[in-house]
Design an enzyme around this catalytic site. Sequence first.
Site, mmCIF file in Angstrom:
data_model
loop_
_atom_site.group_PDB
_atom_site.id
_atom_site.type_symbol
_atom_site.label_atom_id
_atom_site.label_comp_id
_atom_site.label_asym_id
_atom_site.label_seq_id
_atom_site.Cartn_x
_atom_site.Cartn_y
_atom_site.Cartn_z
ATOM 1 N N TYR A 35 -20.310 27.652 34.914
ATOM 2 C CA TYR A 35 -20.001 26.769 36.052
ATOM 3 C C TYR A 35 -20.457 25.338 35.763
ATOM 4 O O TYR A 35 -19.700 24.372 35.966
ATOM 5 C CB TYR A 35 -20.684 27.300 37.309
ATOM 6 C CG TYR A 35 -20.515 26.398 38.515
ATOM 7 C CD1 TYR A 35 -19.356 26.441 39.276
ATOM 8 C CD2 TYR A 35 -21.516 25.488 38.867
ATOM 9 C CE1 TYR A 35 -19.183 25.611 40.369
ATOM 10 C CE2 TYR A 35 -21.355 24.656 39.963
ATOM 11 C CZ TYR A 35 -20.187 24.721 40.712
ATOM 12 O OH TYR A 35 -20.028 23.893 41.792
ATOM 13 N N ASP A 36 -21.697 25.199 35.285
ATOM 14 C CA ASP A 36 -22.206 23.853 34.991
ATOM 15 C C ASP A 36 -21.396 23.181 33.883
ATOM 16 O O ASP A 36 -21.138 21.973 33.931
ATOM 17 C CB ASP A 36 -23.688 23.929 34.573
ATOM 18 C CG ASP A 36 -24.597 24.248 35.750
ATOM 19 O OD1 ASP A 36 -24.157 24.025 36.899
ATOM 20 O OD2 ASP A 36 -25.716 24.735 35.543
ATOM 21 N N PHE A 37 -20.997 23.980 32.880
ATOM 22 C CA PHE A 37 -20.172 23.435 31.802
ATOM 23 C C PHE A 37 -18.855 22.905 32.364
ATOM 24 O O PHE A 37 -18.418 21.803 32.043
ATOM 25 C CB PHE A 37 -19.905 24.510 30.744
ATOM 26 C CG PHE A 37 -19.121 24.020 29.556
ATOM 27 C CD1 PHE A 37 -19.768 23.549 28.426
ATOM 28 C CD2 PHE A 37 -17.734 24.005 29.570
ATOM 29 C CE1 PHE A 37 -19.057 23.075 27.326
ATOM 30 C CE2 PHE A 37 -16.998 23.536 28.486
ATOM 31 C CZ PHE A 37 -17.679 23.077 27.361
ATOM 32 N N GLU A 113 -19.434 36.391 -0.420
ATOM 33 C CA GLU A 113 -18.993 36.108 0.949
ATOM 34 C C GLU A 113 -18.005 37.182 1.395
ATOM 35 O O GLU A 113 -17.241 37.706 0.564
ATOM 36 C CB GLU A 113 -18.285 34.751 1.020
ATOM 37 C CG GLU A 113 -19.119 33.601 0.513
ATOM 38 C CD GLU A 113 -18.285 32.361 0.214
ATOM 39 O OE1 GLU A 113 -18.856 31.375 -0.273
ATOM 40 O OE2 GLU A 113 -17.055 32.389 0.467
ATOM 41 N N LYS A 115 -14.621 38.476 2.695
ATOM 42 C CA LYS A 115 -13.265 37.931 2.582
ATOM 43 C C LYS A 115 -12.534 38.191 3.907
ATOM 44 O O LYS A 115 -12.000 39.283 4.129
ATOM 45 C CB LYS A 115 -12.519 38.572 1.421
ATOM 46 C CG LYS A 115 -11.161 37.934 1.141
ATOM 47 C CD LYS A 115 -10.515 38.552 -0.096
ATOM 48 C CE LYS A 115 -9.189 37.868 -0.400
ATOM 49 N NZ LYS A 115 -8.204 38.042 0.674
ATOM 50 N N ASP A 117 -9.883 38.293 6.811
ATOM 51 C CA ASP A 117 -8.446 38.545 6.758
ATOM 52 C C ASP A 117 -7.754 37.807 7.901
ATOM 53 O O ASP A 117 -7.404 38.386 8.930
ATOM 54 C CB ASP A 117 -8.192 40.058 6.853
ATOM 55 C CG ASP A 117 -6.760 40.422 6.503
ATOM 56 O OD1 ASP A 117 -6.060 39.565 5.926
ATOM 57 O OD2 ASP A 117 -6.347 41.556 6.809
ATOM 58 N N GLU A 173 -11.362 30.240 7.318
ATOM 59 C CA GLU A 173 -10.348 31.188 7.772
ATOM 60 C C GLU A 173 -10.330 31.216 9.297
ATOM 61 O O GLU A 173 -11.383 31.285 9.947
ATOM 62 C CB GLU A 173 -10.691 32.585 7.243
ATOM 63 C CG GLU A 173 -9.526 33.499 7.091
ATOM 64 C CD GLU A 173 -8.745 33.254 5.801
ATOM 65 O OE1 GLU A 173 -7.735 33.948 5.607
ATOM 66 O OE2 GLU A 173 -9.141 32.377 4.996
ATOM 67 N N TYR A 225 -16.294 28.323 4.784
ATOM 68 C CA TYR A 225 -16.973 28.861 3.603
ATOM 69 C C TYR A 225 -16.855 28.007 2.333
ATOM 70 O O TYR A 225 -17.247 28.447 1.259
ATOM 71 C CB TYR A 225 -16.470 30.269 3.297
ATOM 72 C CG TYR A 225 -14.955 30.417 3.276
ATOM 73 C CD1 TYR A 225 -14.167 29.770 2.332
ATOM 74 C CD2 TYR A 225 -14.332 31.210 4.224
ATOM 75 C CE1 TYR A 225 -12.798 29.912 2.320
ATOM 76 C CE2 TYR A 225 -12.941 31.357 4.225
ATOM 77 C CZ TYR A 225 -12.182 30.715 3.263
ATOM 78 O OH TYR A 225 -10.822 30.843 3.254
ATOM 79 N N LYS A 288 -18.374 33.903 -5.990
ATOM 80 C CA LYS A 288 -18.258 32.552 -6.546
ATOM 81 C C LYS A 288 -19.487 32.224 -7.383
ATOM 82 O O LYS A 288 -20.610 32.619 -7.035
ATOM 83 C CB LYS A 288 -18.158 31.516 -5.421
ATOM 84 C CG LYS A 288 -16.960 31.682 -4.504
ATOM 85 C CD LYS A 288 -17.008 30.708 -3.327
ATOM 86 C CE LYS A 288 -15.845 30.917 -2.384
ATOM 87 N NZ LYS A 288 -15.949 30.074 -1.167
ATOM 88 N N LYS A 312 -11.129 43.343 -3.587
ATOM 89 C CA LYS A 312 -10.434 43.836 -2.392
ATOM 90 C C LYS A 312 -10.723 45.320 -2.215
ATOM 91 O O LYS A 312 -10.532 46.124 -3.142
ATOM 92 C CB LYS A 312 -8.928 43.591 -2.495
ATOM 93 C CG LYS A 312 -8.560 42.107 -2.544
ATOM 94 C CD LYS A 312 -7.124 41.855 -2.195
ATOM 95 C CE LYS A 312 -6.886 41.942 -0.717
ATOM 96 N NZ LYS A 312 -5.534 41.497 -0.319
ATOM 97 N N CYS A 406 20.882 55.262 24.193
ATOM 98 C CA CYS A 406 19.570 55.562 24.762
ATOM 99 C C CYS A 406 19.303 57.067 24.708
ATOM 100 O O CYS A 406 20.157 57.864 25.127
ATOM 101 C CB CYS A 406 19.510 55.077 26.214
ATOM 102 S SG CYS A 406 17.974 55.505 27.052
ATOM 103 N N CYS A 409 19.267 58.342 28.666
ATOM 104 C CA CYS A 409 20.396 58.271 29.601
ATOM 105 C C CYS A 409 21.744 58.132 28.911
ATOM 106 O O CYS A 409 22.794 58.170 29.572
ATOM 107 C CB CYS A 409 20.200 57.134 30.603
ATOM 108 S SG CYS A 409 20.324 55.490 29.852
ATOM 109 N N CYS A 424 17.797 49.394 26.193
ATOM 110 C CA CYS A 424 18.723 50.121 27.052
ATOM 111 C C CYS A 424 18.947 49.261 28.293
ATOM 112 O O CYS A 424 17.986 48.989 29.031
ATOM 113 C CB CYS A 424 18.162 51.480 27.449
ATOM 114 S SG CYS A 424 19.132 52.313 28.735
ATOM 115 N N CYS A 430 18.095 54.844 34.269
ATOM 116 C CA CYS A 430 17.440 55.431 33.084
ATOM 117 C C CYS A 430 16.050 55.906 33.508
ATOM 118 O O CYS A 430 15.192 55.092 33.875
ATOM 119 C CB CYS A 430 17.332 54.392 31.971
ATOM 120 S SG CYS A 430 16.623 55.027 30.434
#
Length: 669
Positions: A35-37, A113, A115, A117, A173, A225, A288, A312, A406, A409, A424, A430
């Site tokens: 609220y204050d924010f 680190e 990885k 995705d 990422e 990173y 790395k 991986k 379908c 139906c 459909c 249906c």
Amino acid sequence: MNQQEAKLRIEDLREQLHTHNHNYYVLSQPSISDYDFDMLLNELIELEKKHPEFDDPNSPTQRVGSDINLEFNQVEHKYPMLSLGNTYSEDEIRDFETRIRKLIDGEIEYVCELKYDGTSISLTYKNGKLVQAVTRGDGVQGDDVTANVKTIRSVPLQLAGNEYPEEFEIRGEILMPFAVFEELNKEREEVGEAPFANPRNAASGTLKMQNSAIVAKRKLDCYLYYLLGANIPGRNHFENLQTAKKWGFKVPSNTALCKNIDEVIDFIQSWDEKRESLPVPIDGIVIKVNSIDQQEELGFTAKSPRWAISYKYKAERVATKLNEVSYQVGRTGSITPVANLEPVLLAGTTVKRASLHNADIIENLDLHEHDTVYVEKGGEIIPKIVGIDTKLRGGNAEKVEFIENCPECGTQLVRKEGEANHYCPNDRSCPPQIKGKIEHFISRRAMNIDGLGEETIDLLFKENLIHDISDLYLLKKEDIVPLERMGDKSAERILNSIQDSLQVPYERVLYALGIRYVGATVAKKLAKAIPSIDSLANSSIEQLVEVDEIGSKIAESIVEYFSESHHQELVMKLKDYGVQLEKEVSESPAGSNKLEGLSIVISGSFEKHSRDELKEMIELHGGKNVGSISKKTSFLLAGEKIGPSKLAKVEKLGIPMISEDEFLDKING
């Protein structure tokens, strides 16, 4: 307030809000109530409107996004965004070290680190301010998505302190957390849209949206990173990451400095199991060389740096037999093909079915009857078929062809230009569509009609007691009592709840109608802008797209819905039965600060209001909704049927509990 005073107050507010953003989204240590924010942010918005001469593109007010559609500009990378070579075994990691040893003498440290995705991003800062965000693209150039990235709360717009280079880049990422992904897919399915296949696709698709206001609501996250530039502070990678963290960047805390390759392999093995507990997806580990001097000495190949490589994790993949492809009909008529499989254990759960999504997926897989298929869990969540073992295919196996009619139906299916799904069009008769629309109509976020479950609706439909949502208001006690597992009390409960639904506000009725693409949030926007069903029904596409967050696809769907005579008749019936089809002034209660600074947990079921309504009241009166009980919880808003573990935790921590009536007295008294 004169111009100078306004300038000083704007600068002060910006500094405060940048600090609070960092504390909340990067450090996970909020230093101010929501609220204050919001009050500080609203004050800044008003001051910036009155004093446009103090405009700053990195103001915290930019995080709300804009609804202006923009084409992305292509930007050439100052430093090419190369890809990493992949490895899948311990031997390949040791081969990586061997190649380095041939070129480098002395000790070598490695940084490990996770990885992530997601989708790669490069951020450029000048004088401590974010000036540009560019996607990987083809590695040489990418899309300028600065406006969208500014909406991501964990990306600092203004850096902390003043000990950063005049200009530098930092790469990382952009991700969509699992919890956000699941909620987004749930919302997409509710309005008839195809779900995203995995969090990576969802993050990438969100980042490329033309409407940054929608991007802001998708709750993306960003992990950084890699720091690079002419004047970066340190001469080793790990040290630079720790420095970047001090500037305000969200640098993963699980990054590790390893003294040798054995420690690297230990790190890889330790995360093979732990990765499933992360809130965001990872698919491996990046290794790395730590020393930047050594990195420069090792250099690059045409495609990747010689000083880094990725390991991986193999997605768990199992082979099983396809028994048949069946087809599900959703409440909007969307047809979803489903692969029914021989049960197989995958990532700790037994998988019997996998969604094939649409006709294109089936075609691309070249799926044949009784194929041996390979199944993985997409994004560690959703089972998906990723391949076929054609060697095991029978000589007479017939190709799986997407159905033309379908399955429920018999109506011929349609596929609109530019859409992946078949539909459909027979929404009048249906059965799955009719029952699905009724189930949606009675759901808690819609009309909140209690006592009617899927089985009861199926019984009412089979007995010809309901044919559409309006028939619910014609039900009598003698219709319900004879049904299986029903009685006087059950019938009274259902009928009372149906009667209570006449008080449900217009915006929720609009959502309950089940208009394609009109979810709960869109319904609120529409109800606010067009406060009656009659006005909405007579609105043109041009008028609708002027409403906040309403694009052409939603507008066309609304116009198409109200152009159907049976939908017009349905609305007339609901109007006759007393359903709220106009927005009243009383639906917009005034807020207050009576719950200011309070963190409130809601648990159980309630009589007078739905949980969503109670959450709205908490926010309206300055409180904060939190999902779990902790020492910081101010009180538990307790309904019926609270779980025993939650009650035990409340008692252990001495958290007060108040009832629904006490809560209403608290905010209204």
